[in-house]
Write an enzyme that holds these catalytic residues in place. Sequence first.
Site, PDB file in Angstrom:
ATOM      1  N   ASP A 216      72.616   7.148  -6.381  1.00  0.00           N
ATOM      2  CA  ASP A 216      73.209   6.017  -7.111  1.00  0.00           C
ATOM      3  C   ASP A 216      74.253   5.349  -6.210  1.00  0.00           C
ATOM      4  OD1 ASP A 216      74.271   4.333  -9.275  1.00  0.00           O
ATOM      5  OD2 ASP A 216      73.099   5.631 -10.574  1.00  0.00           O
ATOM      6  N   HIS A 239      72.783   3.158  -3.906  1.00  0.00           N
ATOM      7  CA  HIS A 239      72.746   1.804  -4.464  1.00  0.00           C
ATOM      8  C   HIS A 239      73.855   0.916  -3.910  1.00  0.00           C
ATOM      9  CE1 HIS A 239      70.271   3.269  -8.200  1.00  0.00           C
ATOM     10  NE2 HIS A 239      69.683   3.516  -7.046  1.00  0.00           N
TER      11      HIS A 239
END
Length: 391
Positions: A216, A239
């Site tokens: 993430d 991310h």
Amino acid sequence: MAAKITDLLLMLLIFLSESCVIILAFNVVDFGANPDGVTDSSEPFLRAWAAACASPEPAVIYVPPGRYSITQVKFGGKCMSRGIEFLINGTLVAPADYNVIGNVGYWILFDGVDGVFINGGTLDGQGAALWNCKASRKDCPNGATSLGFIHSNNVMVYGLTSVNSQLFHVVILACKNTTLQGLNIMAPRNSINTDGVHVQFSSGITVVDSNIGTGDDCVSIGPGSTNLWIENIVCGPGHGISIGSLGRDYEEKGVQNVTVKMVTFINTQNGARIKTWGRPSTSFVKDVLFQHALMYDVQNPIIIDQNYCPYNKSSCPGQYSGVKISDVTYEDIRGTSATQVGVRLDCSATNPCRSIKLQDVMLTYEDGPAEASCVNADGTTSGVIQPMACF
Ligand SMILES: *[C@@H]1O[C@H](CO)[C@@H](O)[C@H](O)[C@H]1NC(C)=O
Ligand SMILES: *[C@@H]1O[C@H](CO)[C@@H](O)[C@H](O)[C@H]1NC(C)=O
Ligand SMILES: *[C@@H]1O[C@H](CO)[C@@H](O)[C@H](O)[C@H]1NC(C)=O
Ligand SMILES: *[C@@H]1O[C@H](CO)[C@@H](O)[C@H](O)[C@H]1NC(C)=O
């Protein structure tokens, strides 16, 4: 009562202590901790903390090499001493069964502390079983953040390694003046919600000289984050560095004065991202600088997305975000985009982005320049700009 001081630690302490400062040492093994990787050492760690906390002099809690099984610990309270150092030469291991701490929020939590220094150590969250559960079912526990700081000030974390958290690796919530330096954070690309560092309702937080690769965000910046400094980070997989998601709640604190410089993004989903819910809110983002970034095959090197609305479109009436975004500068951002649109500024129709500055942006896609796409965005450019800005 001061615990026995090991020879190694004694040498360290002589080195550390300035002539007339006394530092007391507390070895967790003397409090019953067992480095066999199996015996639960939670209570011994808490007893070592209680002793250090009650000490009127600065104290060191020493964790010798070995693996320490820790179920869940919360270090807190107003301590007598002016500073407590955790000198960790071992690995702390979370329960393999995610049901044990999957609903408690945090695995290792510091709550309401002042002047804590965490020096070294490895945290192994053993999160794989929970990610697998989440990938296949809906009734899994949320998971525990590996290391949390809440309502704490003047904290320093140095040289810590954190691997395979169930949920986030490190969370800084409602803290002031906290520095994270020399961190190594690792989880697989496909691990779910394993953000590297999450900051929220906090001011004066610094994250520097770190390697972060997870499933993430490398760093996620939530509501109420101000005076945040992020520098010299290698990010990927993951991310990217993300301000948001913001504007989920109507009444929400904004984000102001964020500097993100010298970050290398490798194969990440995003580079410099600002993300808001497409629904009404009082929130805002202002005075943000993304400077000196290198992008290697990043899907969205520069992105503002004000239309975030997962799960349920009816919870975003009209899709217009109330979050006001202004004074965001992208300076010296270069490298390769993994998609055609390297600069995507997708702002709110009711609250257009204002004063976006692009300076020396050079992004390529395959053999040519990347493209830019702007919706409801206004700003200025200077220096070399490729793709051409679309304001
Ligand atoms: C113990 O940790 C300190 C701080 O991270 C480090 O400098 C030192 O080399 C470590 N010593 C051992 C024996 O691992
Ligand atoms: C901030 O915290 C550090 C410890 O990490 C401390 O040395 C420093 O004095 C603090 N700064 C202020 C202004 O309190
Ligand atoms: C912005 O934050 C930095 C720390 O990240 C701080 O040094 C600086 O003074 C802040 N600027 C303003 C205008 O508050
Ligand atoms: C979708 O959102 C609306 C408005 O917030 C809510 O009333 C509804 O229950 C939600 N539906 C689902 C399936 O979550």
